[in-house]
Motif scaffolding. Structure first.
Motif, mmCIF file in Angstrom:
data_model
loop_
_atom_site.group_PDB
_atom_site.id
_atom_site.type_symbol
_atom_site.label_atom_id
_atom_site.label_comp_id
_atom_site.label_asym_id
_atom_site.label_seq_id
_atom_site.Cartn_x
_atom_site.Cartn_y
_atom_site.Cartn_z
ATOM 1 N N GLU A 242 0.833 -1.200 0.000
ATOM 2 C CA GLU A 242 0.000 0.000 0.000
ATOM 3 C C GLU A 242 0.874 1.259 0.000
ATOM 4 N N GLN A 243 1.909 1.248 0.822
ATOM 5 C CA GLN A 243 2.781 2.413 0.957
ATOM 6 C C GLN A 243 3.672 2.613 -0.263
ATOM 7 N N GLN A 244 4.318 1.545 -0.716
ATOM 8 C CA GLN A 244 5.346 1.684 -1.743
ATOM 9 C C GLN A 244 4.792 1.699 -3.163
ATOM 10 N N TYR A 245 3.668 1.039 -3.385
ATOM 11 C CA TYR A 245 3.074 1.029 -4.714
ATOM 12 C C TYR A 245 1.990 2.090 -4.855
ATOM 13 N N ARG A 246 1.712 2.800 -3.751
ATOM 14 C CA ARG A 246 0.725 3.884 -3.739
ATOM 15 C C ARG A 246 -0.632 3.418 -4.264
ATOM 16 N N ILE A 247 -1.081 2.328 -3.646
ATOM 17 C CA ILE A 247 -2.386 1.774 -3.980
ATOM 18 C C ILE A 247 -3.256 1.794 -2.728
ATOM 19 N N SER A 248 -4.532 1.529 -2.875
ATOM 20 C CA SER A 248 -5.430 1.533 -1.721
ATOM 21 C C SER A 248 -5.218 0.280 -0.870
ATOM 22 N N ARG A 249 -5.703 0.329 0.358
ATOM 23 C CA ARG A 249 -5.626 -0.837 1.245
ATOM 24 C C ARG A 249 -6.350 -2.021 0.620
ATOM 25 N N GLU A 250 -7.507 -1.758 0.029
ATOM 26 C CA GLU A 250 -8.284 -2.841 -0.579
ATOM 27 C C GLU A 250 -7.532 -3.472 -1.748
ATOM 28 N N GLN A 251 -6.880 -2.665 -2.562
ATOM 29 C CA GLN A 251 -6.093 -3.188 -3.679
ATOM 30 C C GLN A 251 -4.915 -4.021 -3.171
ATOM 31 N N SER A 252 -4.290 -3.544 -2.121
ATOM 32 C CA SER A 252 -3.148 -4.261 -1.563
ATOM 33 C C SER A 252 -3.573 -5.617 -1.012
ATOM 34 N N ILE A 253 -4.685 -5.639 -0.302
ATOM 35 C CA ILE A 253 -5.217 -6.894 0.229
ATOM 36 C C ILE A 253 -5.492 -7.872 -0.903
ATOM 37 N N GLU A 254 -6.098 -7.385 -1.961
ATOM 38 C CA GLU A 254 -6.434 -8.247 -3.091
ATOM 39 C C GLU A 254 -5.174 -8.809 -3.737
ATOM 40 N N ARG A 255 -4.135 -7.991 -3.862
ATOM 41 C CA ARG A 255 -2.892 -8.466 -4.469
ATOM 42 C C ARG A 255 -2.237 -9.547 -3.618
ATOM 43 N N VAL A 256 -2.267 -9.377 -2.300
ATOM 44 C CA VAL A 256 -1.677 -10.387 -1.420
ATOM 45 C C VAL A 256 -2.494 -11.670 -1.474
ATOM 46 N N LYS A 257 -3.809 -11.557 -1.559
ATOM 47 C CA LYS A 257 -4.656 -12.754 -1.706
ATOM 48 C C LYS A 257 -4.340 -13.492 -3.004
ATOM 49 N N GLN A 258 -4.119 -12.731 -4.076
ATOM 50 C CA GLN A 258 -3.749 -13.350 -5.351
ATOM 51 C C GLN A 258 -2.390 -14.033 -5.249
ATOM 52 N N HIS A 259 -1.471 -13.386 -4.539
ATOM 53 C CA HIS A 259 -0.145 -13.959 -4.321
ATOM 54 C C HIS A 259 -0.261 -15.272 -3.547
ATOM 55 N N LEU A 260 -1.121 -15.274 -2.537
ATOM 56 C CA LEU A 260 -1.338 -16.484 -1.736
ATOM 57 C C LEU A 260 -1.933 -17.599 -2.593
ATOM 58 N N ALA A 261 -2.935 -17.278 -3.404
ATOM 59 C CA ALA A 261 -3.567 -18.286 -4.265
ATOM 60 C C ALA A 261 -2.565 -18.879 -5.249
ATOM 61 N N PHE A 262 -1.678 -18.032 -5.753
ATOM 62 C CA PHE A 262 -0.636 -18.490 -6.674
ATOM 63 C C PHE A 262 0.291 -19.496 -5.989
ATOM 64 N N HIS A 263 0.700 -19.185 -4.762
ATOM 65 C CA HIS A 263 1.590 -20.094 -4.028
ATOM 66 C C HIS A 263 0.880 -21.386 -3.630
ATOM 67 N N GLN A 264 -0.423 -21.325 -3.420
ATOM 68 C CA GLN A 264 -1.169 -22.544 -3.113
ATOM 69 C C GLN A 264 -1.146 -23.508 -4.298
ATOM 70 N N LYS A 265 -1.264 -22.972 -5.504
ATOM 71 C CA LYS A 265 -1.193 -23.819 -6.705
ATOM 72 C C LYS A 265 0.206 -24.413 -6.866
ATOM 73 N N ILE A 266 1.224 -23.592 -6.630
ATOM 74 C CA ILE A 266 2.606 -24.079 -6.704
ATOM 75 C C ILE A 266 2.824 -25.198 -5.692
ATOM 76 N N PHE A 267 2.291 -24.986 -4.495
ATOM 77 C CA PHE A 267 2.448 -25.955 -3.406
ATOM 78 C C PHE A 267 1.899 -27.323 -3.792
ATOM 79 N N LEU A 268 0.688 -27.361 -4.320
ATOM 80 C CA LEU A 268 0.076 -28.645 -4.687
ATOM 81 C C LEU A 268 0.881 -29.339 -5.775
#
Length: 311
Positions: A242-268
């Motif tokens: 949120e701070q470094q990319y100058r995006i909203s809190r909601e956008q930042s949360i969504e990006r981290v959720k997408q990052h998590l979903a990506f790693h879940q696929k890699i994990f399986l």
């Protein structure tokens, strides 16, 4: 994430059956050794179900194993919480003193009137953990993981003291040490019920472990960003993006959720690949996969159902 898929539908034990009596013994030991600053700190530890963490992650540990592991994690949780109450250079000095004590014990320098913290440090270097590592030829990885946890605490304290936010890349490089996830994975090899021993150190498993650490840390940041934002602690991926990319809190949360979903696929995918590692006993690898499953499911249950630590 449904970790049962790793075990082909096999039910995952939810809690070590020795949890309650062992937890009481650990709390009695901690109070006897003067771990808690006051009654409020003790009540806070109990209300956050800190001892249940080890019982969730290691449901098949024996009573002796569970007690030693529970003591270790209770100390690490308490150190982290205590540091959160300190500011500026006082917080920096707190971690520096712990690292000094830890290094002194490595050199076998004796401490008189041993506290709970020093006793656990001694167990890691020269006691129960060291003996298990020697018996199973595991080396000194656990010793190094605990040191890196302390150094990560110092790194965070210095950042906060100077109000210097790390870059996202810097944060990710330290994240695996801040969380203690590496310690938890390493401790699987210390349980006598599992015969895989040094298999946990197989070089082909390193990518899987890194993905596991990422899953744990991303999940933690999604759970704790509100608490950390309120405390003025920027060590959270959501807050940093949120701070470094100058995006909203909601956008930042969504990006981290997408990052998590990506790693879940890699994990399986990685879990399937490790079953195909050549010259490794399939039965031992399957046991390791199931142990990892239990650890991850236990961590998920503890964070979601047991503790209020991240609220």
């Amino acid at each position: 994430m449904n970790y049962e898929t790793l075990n082909h539908g096999t039910a995952v034990p939810l809690l070590n059956p020795s949890y309650e009596p062992v937890s009481e013994r650990v709390y009695e030991w901690a109070k006897r050794k003067g771990l808690f600053i006051d009654e409020n700190e003790f009540r806070c530890c109990r209300s956050q179900k800190l001892n249940k963490f080890a019982a969730r992650l290691f449901p098949k540990a024996s009573k002796v194993e569970l007690e030693q592991i529970m003591r270790l994690f209770l100390i690490l949780f308490c150190l982290d919480d205590r540091a959160d109450q300190l500011k500026g250079n006082i917080r920096v000095q707190f971690w520096k003193e712990l690292l000094h004590q830890y290094s002194a014990i490595k050199k076998n320098i004796a401490y008189t009137g041993t506290s709970a913290i020093i006793e656990v440090f001694q167990e890691v270097h020269w006691g129960w953990f060291r003996q298990c590592a020697a018996d199973k030829e595991l080396g000194v990885r656990l010793i190094n993981y605990v040191r890196k946890f302390l150094k990560a605490g110092l790194w965070e304290a210095k950042n906060l003291a100077t109000n210097t936010s790390p870059t996202v890349i810097e944060y990710f490089s330290h994240l695996k040490h801040c969380s203690g996830a590496g310690i938890a994975i390493e401790l699987l090899a210390y349980l006598n019920i599992y015969p895989f021993g040094r298999l946990v150190h197989h070089p082909h498993l390193a990518p899987l472990y890194q993905t596991i650490v990422n899953l744990i840390c991303l999940s933690n940041d999604l759970s704790s960003y509100v608490k950390e934002a309120a405390a003025g602690d920027f060590h959270n991926l959501i807050l940093l993006k949120e701070q470094q990319y100058r995006i909203s809190r909601e956008q930042s949360i969504e990006r981290v959720k997408q990052h998590l979903a990506f790693h879940q696929k890699i994990f399986l995918n990685q879990v399937q690949l490790v079953r195909e590692i050549p010259n490794v006993s399939p039965s031992e690898m399957e046991l390791l996969v199931k142990a990892i499953n239990e650890l991850l499911k236990g961590m998920e249950l503890w964070a979601r159902e047991d503790t209020g630590r991240y609220k």
